[in-house]
Design an enzyme around this catalytic site. Structure first.
Site, mmCIF file in Angstrom:
data_model
loop_
_atom_site.group_PDB
_atom_site.id
_atom_site.type_symbol
_atom_site.label_atom_id
_atom_site.label_comp_id
_atom_site.label_asym_id
_atom_site.label_seq_id
_atom_site.Cartn_x
_atom_site.Cartn_y
_atom_site.Cartn_z
ATOM 1 N N ALA A 18 13.106 -1.633 -4.612
ATOM 2 C CA ALA A 18 13.750 -2.534 -5.576
ATOM 3 C C ALA A 18 12.759 -3.619 -5.960
ATOM 4 C CB ALA A 18 15.010 -3.135 -4.970
ATOM 5 N N LEU A 20 9.554 -3.721 -9.115
ATOM 6 C CA LEU A 20 8.303 -3.013 -9.417
ATOM 7 C C LEU A 20 7.298 -3.947 -10.084
ATOM 8 C CD1 LEU A 20 9.662 0.437 -10.653
ATOM 9 C CD2 LEU A 20 8.634 -0.113 -8.448
ATOM 10 N N VAL A 23 3.410 -6.212 -6.345
ATOM 11 C CA VAL A 23 3.509 -5.691 -4.982
ATOM 12 C C VAL A 23 4.224 -4.346 -4.970
ATOM 13 C CG1 VAL A 23 4.407 -6.106 -2.656
ATOM 14 C CG2 VAL A 23 3.439 -8.000 -3.983
ATOM 15 N N GLY A 144 0.920 -12.754 3.800
ATOM 16 C CA GLY A 144 0.478 -11.535 3.119
ATOM 17 C C GLY A 144 0.021 -10.422 4.031
ATOM 18 N N ILE A 146 -1.982 -10.542 6.590
ATOM 19 C CA ILE A 146 -2.302 -10.903 7.972
ATOM 20 C C ILE A 146 -1.127 -10.508 8.870
ATOM 21 C CG2 ILE A 146 -2.902 -12.777 9.546
ATOM 22 C CD1 ILE A 146 -3.857 -14.376 7.128
ATOM 23 N N LYS A 215 7.639 -19.892 4.653
ATOM 24 C CA LYS A 215 6.889 -19.056 5.592
ATOM 25 C C LYS A 215 6.874 -19.684 6.981
ATOM 26 C CE LYS A 215 3.979 -17.387 1.820
ATOM 27 N NZ LYS A 215 2.654 -17.477 1.154
ATOM 28 N N GLY A 312 -1.424 -11.229 -3.191
ATOM 29 C CA GLY A 312 -1.977 -10.149 -3.993
ATOM 30 C C GLY A 312 -1.260 -8.840 -3.719
#
Length: 448
Positions: A18, A20, A23, A144, A146, A215, A312
């Protein structure tokens, strides 16, 4: 040729994606490129069977033929054509939350990169996953590519974590790096970050620290075995940082980074996001550009730092696919490393009780006695000063060689360890005294 996957007898894990965007399309590419390798590693095939996005007509540079298309991500989540939902829509509520809840309620595992959703609803969603006996995996939600979630939840399970801090937003780190290296203003670097695609058209979520806070809320829960408490996080952004602050930091042996910090203190768990001076000798100070880093202090390993791409398409998709592989193998553990019933309600450590060193920059009227009066106010608050630096710019000296104009002059104070309450009380009195021409710049110092 018979492979482990083909001989295992396990049915393929059917994936529904879900969202597009960057990522989501990267996830599809990796799953297709690594199809055989994943089948061998997981003991079963992993196949994308369905997708959902807002615009069917958009060219995403990837072949979607043969995949079932759902305009409504909730319908995708409930579809019997999938076993696992990969939610990459984003947002703390709305379609993302509804789709994840629908998938978990239907007994389907969920993989998500959605830090806002988890920061606000992570405990409730993990409770639902636990009740249904399915996975809720979110490695991609923090830092991301890591693997910090798995490190905290699994690799460091034999450790007692005392502090966690890190650079969790590549946009802010890029801006601060450029400002330091090239002497540019925040505004100039932000504009360049937007041109390069590192910053959104509305950059508030990144540069004011909210992305980092989401985060940090997730990582704090994993580090300390507590329920997520995003509302407890003290948040400041980087928009007030000036080139002079970075120059002074350099002269004093520091770099300025936007850090998310979680620490167990005598008064409770302290969670804070703000610009921070870190010693140049520290590992975190070496991290420049859009790179992220997380340092974990624990009793057995002492200190470890994980560094890598924090955003990214491919780095984030790599973390998503790692979670999918865990679901396929049946090794995805409890979302927060403990049963929900065993997660503690954290005791909040008030920000006013934070203790540490401080950098304070004041625009002080250039007249006799002003700096001495400020130092007196600091002494009255039991604040010891490590150094006082008075800095007139070259341009100001050229205009007024004798310094007789009374124009404001930057005065930088570096304090020894003191409390947030003390520094704020002293600065209120300094402001009331009329010796400064603009609000004070306060940056906390994180010692090694």
């Amino acid at each position: 040729m018979t492979t482990l996957a083909s001989s295992s007898g396990l049915a393929p894990l059917r994936i529904g994606v879900a969202g597009l965007g960057t990522v989501g399309t990267s996830v599809l590419r990796i799953l297709r490129r690594q199809e055989n390798a994943l089948a061998a590693r997981c003991g079963r095939a992993v196949r994308i069977t369905a997708v959902s996005a807002r615009d069917r007509s958009r060219d995403r540079g990837i072949d979607l033929s043969g995949l079932a298309w759902f305009d409504d991500p909730v319908e995708l989540a409930r579809s019997p054509q999938i076993d696992c939902l990969v939610e990459l829509i984003g947002g703390s509520d709305g379609p993302a939350k509804a789709a994840v809840e629908a998938a978990l309620s239907a007994g389907k595992s969920v993989v998500t990169a959605n830090k806002a959703l988890l920061a606000h609803h992570g405990v409730a969603l993990a409770t639902l996953a636990e009740e249904k006996g399915v996975a809720l995996a979110f490695e991609a939600s923090s830092a991301g590519g890591i693997p910090v979630v798995k490190t905290l939840r699994e690799a460091l399970s034999g450790n007692n974590v005392t502090r966690l801090y890190g650079i969790l937003n590549g946009t802010c780190n890029y801006i601060l790096s450029r400002m330091e290296q090239e002497g540019l203003t925040f505004e100039a670097c932000l504009k360049d970050a937007q041109r390069l695609g590192y910053a959104e058209a509305d950059p508030t979520f990144d540069v004011e620290g909210y992305d980092t806070a989401h985060k940090l809320a997730i990582l704090t829960s994993l580090a300390f075995g507590t329920k997520i408490d995003a509302e407890a996080i003290h948040v400041e952004g980087i928009s007030s940082i000036a080139p002079l602050d970075l120059k002074m930091a350099d002269e004093l042996g520091y770099r300025i980074k936007l850090l998310g910090v979680a620490e167990r203190t005598k008064t409770g768990i302290e969670q804070r996001v703000h610009p921070t001076m870190v010693p140049k000798s520290s590992a975190i100070a070496q991290v420049m550009g859009v790179t992220n880093a997380v340092t974990i202090d624990a009793d057995a390993v002492r200190e470890i730092t994980l560094v890598g791409p924090g955003a990214g398409g491919d780095p984030t998709a790599s973390a998503v696919v790692a979670d999918i592989a865990d679901v396929a193998r049946g090794t995805a553990g409890l979302p927060f490393g403990l049963p929900i019933a065993r997660l503690e309600q954290p005791t909040r450590a008030p920000m006013q009780r934070h203790e540490g060193g401080y950098y304070v920059r004041l625009a002080v009227a250039d007249r006799p006695g002003a700096a001495a009066a400020i130092a007196t106010r600091m002494a009255e608050a039991d604040i010891s000063l490590e150094s006082i630096v008075q800095r007139r710019s070259e341009a100001a000296v050229a205009r007024d060689p004798g310094g007789r104009s009374g124009a404001p002059v930057p005065v930088v104070l570096i304090t020894y360890a003191t409390s947030e309450a003390a520094i704020r009380a002293a600065l209120e009195k300094v402001t009331a005294d009329g010796h400064i021409a603009e609000p004070p710049q306060v940056i906390r110092i994180e010692r090694e």
